[in-house]
Design a protein around this motif. Structure first.
Motif, PDB file in Angstrom:
ATOM      1  N   HIS A   1      45.957  38.156  41.458  1.00  0.00           N
ATOM      2  CA  HIS A   1      44.853  38.973  41.969  1.00  0.00           C
ATOM      3  C   HIS A   1      43.496  38.402  41.590  1.00  0.00           C
ATOM      4  CE1 HIS A   1      47.305  42.237  43.503  1.00  0.00           C
ATOM      5  NE2 HIS A   1      48.039  42.132  42.415  1.00  0.00           N
ATOM      6  N   GLY A   2      43.483  37.408  40.718  1.00  0.00           N
ATOM      7  CA  GLY A   2      42.236  36.767  40.328  1.00  0.00           C
ATOM      8  C   GLY A   2      42.239  36.391  38.861  1.00  0.00           C
ATOM      9  N   PRO A   3      41.353  35.477  38.469  1.00  0.00           N
ATOM     10  CA  PRO A   3      41.267  35.050  37.076  1.00  0.00           C
ATOM     11  C   PRO A   3      41.018  36.244  36.152  1.00  0.00           C
ATOM     12  CG  PRO A   3      39.917  33.651  38.482  1.00  0.00           C
ATOM     13  CD  PRO A   3      40.361  34.801  39.318  1.00  0.00           C
ATOM     14  N   ALA A   4      41.484  36.107  34.909  1.00  0.00           N
ATOM     15  CA  ALA A   4      41.330  37.217  33.967  1.00  0.00           C
ATOM     16  C   ALA A   4      41.489  36.739  32.542  1.00  0.00           C
ATOM     17  CB  ALA A   4      42.367  38.296  34.266  1.00  0.00           C
ATOM     18  N   THR A   5      40.844  37.444  31.641  1.00  0.00           N
ATOM     19  CA  THR A   5      41.096  37.256  30.219  1.00  0.00           C
ATOM     20  C   THR A   5      42.302  38.117  29.858  1.00  0.00           C
ATOM     21  OG1 THR A   5      39.714  39.129  29.553  1.00  0.00           O
ATOM     22  CG2 THR A   5      38.611  36.962  29.772  1.00  0.00           C
ATOM     23  N   SER A   6      42.819  37.956  28.659  1.00  0.00           N
ATOM     24  CA  SER A   6      43.938  38.807  28.233  1.00  0.00           C
ATOM     25  C   SER A   6      43.520  40.271  28.227  1.00  0.00           C
ATOM     26  CB  SER A   6      44.437  38.382  26.854  1.00  0.00           C
ATOM     27  OG  SER A   6      45.078  37.134  26.956  1.00  0.00           O
ATOM     28  N   TYR A   7      42.294  40.538  27.826  1.00  0.00           N
ATOM     29  CA  TYR A   7      41.795  41.914  27.850  1.00  0.00           C
ATOM     30  C   TYR A   7      41.760  42.441  29.290  1.00  0.00           C
ATOM     31  CZ  TYR A   7      38.818  45.991  27.382  1.00  0.00           C
ATOM     32  OH  TYR A   7      38.325  47.272  27.451  1.00  0.00           O
ATOM     33  N   ASP A   8      41.288  41.629  30.231  1.00  0.00           N
ATOM     34  CA  ASP A   8      41.274  42.031  31.640  1.00  0.00           C
ATOM     35  C   ASP A   8      42.687  42.350  32.122  1.00  0.00           C
ATOM     36  OD1 ASP A   8      38.504  41.489  31.775  1.00  0.00           O
ATOM     37  OD2 ASP A   8      38.849  39.450  32.507  1.00  0.00           O
ATOM     38  N   LEU A   9      43.648  41.512  31.716  1.00  0.00           N
ATOM     39  CA  LEU A   9      45.045  41.744  32.098  1.00  0.00           C
ATOM     40  C   LEU A   9      45.531  43.076  31.561  1.00  0.00           C
ATOM     41  CD1 LEU A   9      46.560  38.189  31.576  1.00  0.00           C
ATOM     42  CD2 LEU A   9      46.136  39.349  33.758  1.00  0.00           C
ATOM     43  N   LYS A  10      45.190  43.369  30.313  1.00  0.00           N
ATOM     44  CA  LYS A  10      45.581  44.638  29.699  1.00  0.00           C
ATOM     45  C   LYS A  10      45.024  45.804  30.517  1.00  0.00           C
ATOM     46  CE  LYS A  10      44.362  47.201  25.687  1.00  0.00           C
ATOM     47  NZ  LYS A  10      43.596  47.202  24.464  1.00  0.00           N
ATOM     48  N   GLN A  11      43.788  45.701  30.957  1.00  0.00           N
ATOM     49  CA  GLN A  11      43.170  46.756  31.769  1.00  0.00           C
ATOM     50  C   GLN A  11      43.874  46.877  33.120  1.00  0.00           C
ATOM     51  OE1 GLN A  11      41.725  47.986  29.147  1.00  0.00           O
ATOM     52  NE2 GLN A  11      39.920  48.587  30.269  1.00  0.00           N
ATOM     53  N   ARG A  12      44.115  45.757  33.781  1.00  0.00           N
ATOM     54  CA  ARG A  12      44.774  45.772  35.097  1.00  0.00           C
ATOM     55  C   ARG A  12      46.170  46.380  35.006  1.00  0.00           C
ATOM     56  NH1 ARG A  12      43.622  39.694  37.486  1.00  0.00           N
ATOM     57  NH2 ARG A  12      41.349  39.865  37.511  1.00  0.00           N
ATOM     58  N   VAL A  13      46.919  45.934  34.008  1.00  0.00           N
ATOM     59  CA  VAL A  13      48.285  46.422  33.833  1.00  0.00           C
ATOM     60  C   VAL A  13      48.272  47.922  33.535  1.00  0.00           C
ATOM     61  CG1 VAL A  13      50.267  46.359  32.261  1.00  0.00           C
ATOM     62  CG2 VAL A  13      49.371  44.247  33.232  1.00  0.00           C
ATOM     63  N   GLY A  14      47.356  48.349  32.651  1.00  0.00           N
ATOM     64  CA  GLY A  14      47.292  49.751  32.270  1.00  0.00           C
ATOM     65  C   GLY A  14      47.054  50.675  33.439  1.00  0.00           C
ATOM     66  N   TYR A  15      46.298  50.222  34.409  1.00  0.00           N
ATOM     67  CA  TYR A  15      45.957  51.062  35.550  1.00  0.00           C
ATOM     68  C   TYR A  15      46.937  50.917  36.707  1.00  0.00           C
ATOM     69  CZ  TYR A  15      43.012  53.361  39.014  1.00  0.00           C
ATOM     70  OH  TYR A  15      42.535  54.216  39.972  1.00  0.00           O
ATOM     71  N   THR A  16      47.762  49.880  36.692  1.00  0.00           N
ATOM     72  CA  THR A  16      48.642  49.623  37.833  1.00  0.00           C
ATOM     73  C   THR A  16      50.111  49.639  37.405  1.00  0.00           C
ATOM     74  OG1 THR A  16      48.389  47.210  37.550  1.00  0.00           O
ATOM     75  CG2 THR A  16      46.873  48.307  39.081  1.00  0.00           C
ATOM     76  N   ILE A  17      50.680  48.475  37.190  1.00  0.00           N
ATOM     77  CA  ILE A  17      52.111  48.394  36.923  1.00  0.00           C
ATOM     78  C   ILE A  17      52.508  48.979  35.581  1.00  0.00           C
ATOM     79  CG2 ILE A  17      52.489  46.474  38.490  1.00  0.00           C
ATOM     80  CD1 ILE A  17      52.568  44.603  36.110  1.00  0.00           C
ATOM     81  N   GLY A  18      51.549  49.189  34.699  1.00  0.00           N
ATOM     82  CA  GLY A  18      51.848  49.843  33.428  1.00  0.00           C
ATOM     83  C   GLY A  18      52.350  51.260  33.619  1.00  0.00           C
ATOM     84  N   ASN A  19      52.129  51.814  34.814  1.00  0.00           N
ATOM     85  CA  ASN A  19      52.646  53.146  35.126  1.00  0.00           C
ATOM     86  C   ASN A  19      54.168  53.168  35.237  1.00  0.00           C
ATOM     87  OD1 ASN A  19      50.187  54.664  35.378  1.00  0.00           O
ATOM     88  ND2 ASN A  19      49.791  53.559  37.262  1.00  0.00           N
ATOM     89  N   PHE A  20      54.761  52.029  35.558  1.00  0.00           N
ATOM     90  CA  PHE A  20      56.215  52.018  35.730  1.00  0.00           C
ATOM     91  C   PHE A  20      56.912  50.856  35.036  1.00  0.00           C
ATOM     92  CE2 PHE A  20      54.275  50.069  39.477  1.00  0.00           C
ATOM     93  CZ  PHE A  20      54.921  48.848  39.539  1.00  0.00           C
ATOM     94  N   TRP A  21      56.165  49.995  34.371  1.00  0.00           N
ATOM     95  CA  TRP A  21      56.778  48.874  33.659  1.00  0.00           C
ATOM     96  C   TRP A  21      56.062  48.729  32.327  1.00  0.00           C
ATOM     97  CZ3 TRP A  21      61.119  46.394  34.966  1.00  0.00           C
ATOM     98  CH2 TRP A  21      61.459  45.253  34.236  1.00  0.00           C
ATOM     99  N   ALA A  22      56.778  48.993  31.244  1.00  0.00           N
ATOM    100  CA  ALA A  22      56.167  48.975  29.916  1.00  0.00           C
ATOM    101  C   ALA A  22      55.933  47.537  29.442  1.00  0.00           C
ATOM    102  CB  ALA A  22      57.064  49.708  28.925  1.00  0.00           C
ATOM    103  N   PHE A  23      54.759  47.288  28.935  1.00  0.00           N
ATOM    104  CA  PHE A  23      54.389  45.997  28.371  1.00  0.00           C
ATOM    105  C   PHE A  23      53.901  46.208  26.953  1.00  0.00           C
ATOM    106  CE2 PHE A  23      53.926  44.758  32.782  1.00  0.00           C
ATOM    107  CZ  PHE A  23      54.276  43.423  32.780  1.00  0.00           C
ATOM    108  N   ALA A  24      54.339  45.369  26.049  1.00  0.00           N
ATOM    109  CA  ALA A  24      53.733  45.337  24.725  1.00  0.00           C
ATOM    110  C   ALA A  24      52.377  44.658  24.892  1.00  0.00           C
ATOM    111  CB  ALA A  24      54.606  44.539  23.762  1.00  0.00           C
TER     112      ALA A  24
END
Length: 164
Positions: free
Chosen positions: A4-27
């Protein structure tokens, strides 16, 4: 997520939290460690800011897009995994007090209703600009939560009838 575009690890954490983190748990540690491993494998590149916080930004490579396409086209025979603490407690309810069942049912009903309502609100926020597959993912989440919410509502009715 980097597709979806370049990202820092923090950006990834934000993206995941709002999207796939709803149905796929990530440490959270995985979202910081995995990009570095993917960079070592040549699937992403990393660039470090020259000054300031020296954040590392990751971008997907052509090899990474190829690997993603291969993964997406591979079979998915695994069964859906359900990990619901309320369901686990219901299963073992015989060994506890029945008085706790109504409280459990009400709490689980409220939890699933809130999550379904949240998914619905999210859908309304992205419907006009997200790709259709992200919207379809949310629609399945909404249906799942509504189905489980309905189960707990019916169970509450059953338990209340038993008390009369």
């Amino acid at each position: 997520m980097l597709s979806h575009g370049p990202a820092t690890s923090y950006d990834l954490k934000q993206r995941v939290g709002y999207t796939i983190g709803n149905f796929w748990a990530f440490a959270h540690s995985q979202l910081y460690d995995e990009p570095a491993r993917l960079a070592e494998d040549g699937l992403v590149t990393s660039a470090v800011e020259e000054s300031g916080r020296r954040r590392r930004t990751y971008s997907i490579t052509d090899a990474g897009r190829t690997a993603l396409a291969e993964w997406l086209s591979s079979p998915t025979p695994e069964q859906t995994e359900v990990r619901d603490l309320g369901l686990l407690k219901l299963f073992f309810a015989t060994f506890g007090g029945e008085s706790n069942l109504l409280e459990l049912a009400r709490a689980r009903h409220a939890s699933h209703k809130a999550r379904g309502d949240g998914y619905l609100a999210q859908r309304e926020q992205i419907i006009d600009h997200a790709d259709r597959w992200q919207v379809k993912s949310l629609e399945l989440g909404i249906r799942f939560e509504r189905c489980v919410e309905e189960f707990w509502a019916e169970f509450i009715t059953e338990l209340e009838a038993d008390q009369r």
